[in-house]
Design a protein around this motif. Structure first.
Motif, short mmCIF file in Angstrom:
data_model
loop_
_atom_site.label_atom_id
_atom_site.label_comp_id
_atom_site.label_asym_id
_atom_site.label_seq_id
_atom_site.Cartn_x
_atom_site.Cartn_y
_atom_site.Cartn_z
N UNK A 1 -3.31 6.39 7.09
CA UNK A 1 -4.10 5.19 6.81
C UNK A 1 -3.59 3.94 7.51
N UNK A 2 -2.40 4.05 8.09
CA UNK A 2 -1.85 2.95 8.87
C UNK A 2 -1.25 1.82 8.04
N UNK B 1 2.34 15.19 7.03
CA UNK B 1 1.90 13.83 7.27
C UNK B 1 2.01 13.04 5.96
N UNK B 2 1.75 11.74 6.04
CA UNK B 2 1.80 10.91 4.83
C UNK B 2 0.55 10.03 4.80
N UNK C 1 7.31 7.11 6.93
CA UNK C 1 6.78 6.51 8.18
C UNK C 1 6.70 7.54 9.31
N UNK C 2 5.99 7.21 10.39
CA UNK C 2 5.97 8.12 11.55
C UNK C 2 7.41 8.41 11.96
N UNK C 3 7.70 9.66 12.24
CA UNK C 3 9.06 10.04 12.63
C UNK C 3 10.00 10.20 11.45
N UNK D 1 -0.21 18.70 6.33
CA UNK D 1 -0.06 18.71 4.87
C UNK D 1 0.44 17.35 4.37
N UNK D 2 -0.29 16.79 3.41
CA UNK D 2 0.10 15.49 2.84
C UNK D 2 0.60 15.67 1.41
#
Ligand code: BTN
Length: 325
Positions: free
Chosen positions: A238-239, A232-233, A219-221, A190-191
């Motif tokens: 998209x990095x 998720x974001x 960010x990750x984590x 889910x974003x």
């Protein structure tokens, strides 16, 4: 012209000439102020965090657009006519949906936007809370005053989820999908979540508040353990980090355009896109009462049609489903 629109103009000139030096004289002329007044307005922008460099005897320069949720930047990027033109940018609030509802009760016009850098009691659907840390993501609420009956309210939910999915797919190139009723997913996580609240009288909505929480730059984590496996974001997917003001402006534009179509009676198109972007249809889902079945359709009223493993066809009007596979 107000002070604010002068700051907006200055910022838009600097953004047009990103990385270049714009002479003070040219800028003052284009904005229609004296050099001293220009200097004051530039200082005001710097105080809001915009990294404008003053280069002695040459002018001003902006090397990159900052990720700030401030009116001059948002207005520089905003292309809509109505949505978001009336706005309230808050540093912190309990819930932007709560604030928007208050504003709507006091008569705020359609398209009024309330945005916060952080929320202390961000509300999710079904009494859940919404993760709302400062400075990372988007938390906002929009007032809509449609001339529709209560039965047609799900259309506004479709509208919001299709408009947001469209922005994520078309502007950012990420594979966003809609999980019924109105969660936005990317690669199974889910974003974004959408909470539509309504006040009505005699089965006619007086107003709707469309609240959106979009994970942009977590960010990750960065998610708390209780949601870390499911959330998720845009940055994770998209990095790279993104400009929240830009995404917000795109959403205003997208929602306005879908809303115009809806007002012209193009309901089918919205449903077609909802179906095209859907994550739920064709999957095995678990209902709140524990039963499982295949999500086989969506009605024009927004209910999810589920064929249980026992063969019964159910129409789920409200609530949530878990995707099993
Ligand atoms: C959900 O998926 O449960 C819906 C989440 C909606 C969260 C947003 S954040 C901005 C607005 N203000 C709130 O209190 N909630 C919505």
């Amino acid at each position: 012209m107000s002070t604010l629109s002068k700051e907006t103009l200055i910022l838009s000139i600097l953004i047009q000439h990103l990385g270049e030096i714009v002479s003070g004289e040219e800028m003052a002329q284009r904005v229609g102020v004296s050099r001293v007044a220009l200097h004051k307005r530039i200082d005001a922008l710097k105080r809001q965090g915009v990294p404008i460099k003053s280069i002695p005897r040459k002018g001003y320069t902006l090397m990159e657009i900052p990720d700030l949720l401030i009116p001059p930047l948002f207005l520089t990027l905003l292309k809509s006519r109505e949505m978001g033109r009336n706005y309230h940018f808050l540093e912190q609030t309990d819930s932007t949906n709560r604030v928007a509802r208050e504003l709507a009760r006091q008569g705020a016009p359609e398209g009024t936007l309330t945005v916060a850098e952080s929320q202390t009691r961000g509300r999710g659907r079904q009494g859940r809370s919404w993760f709302s840390p400062k400075g990372e993501n988007l938390y906002f609420s929009l007032i809509i005053r449609p001339s529709i009956s209560i039965l047609e309210v799900p259309q506004i939910t479709f509208l919001a989820s299709v408009a947001l999915t469209h922005v994520i797919r078309e502007r950012l190139g990420l594979e966003a999908l809609i999980k019924w009723p109105n969660d936005i997913y990317i690669r199974g996580k889910k974003v974004a979540g959408i909470l539509v609240e309504m006040e009505s009288q005699d089965a006619i909505p007086r107003f709707l508040v469309v609240g959106v929480g979009l994970n942009v730059n977590t960010p990750p984590g960065g998610f708390p353990p209780e949601i870390s496996t499911r959330a998720t974001s845009l940055m994770i997917e998209g990095g790279k980090g993104l400009l929240r003001a830009q995404i917000l402006a795109w959403f205003m534009e997208s929602l306005e355009s879908w809303y115009q179509d809806l007002k012209k009676g193009h309901k089918e198109e919205l449903l077609t896109y909802w179906r095209r972007y859907n994550y739920t249809l064709g999957r095995l889902v678990q209902l709140e009462d524990g039963r499982e079945g295949w999500a086989v359709g969506i009605t024009p009223q927004g209910s999810l049609l589920v064929r249980t493993l026992g063969g019964t066809l159910l129409s789920i009007g409200a609530g949530d489903v878990e995707v099993v596979e």
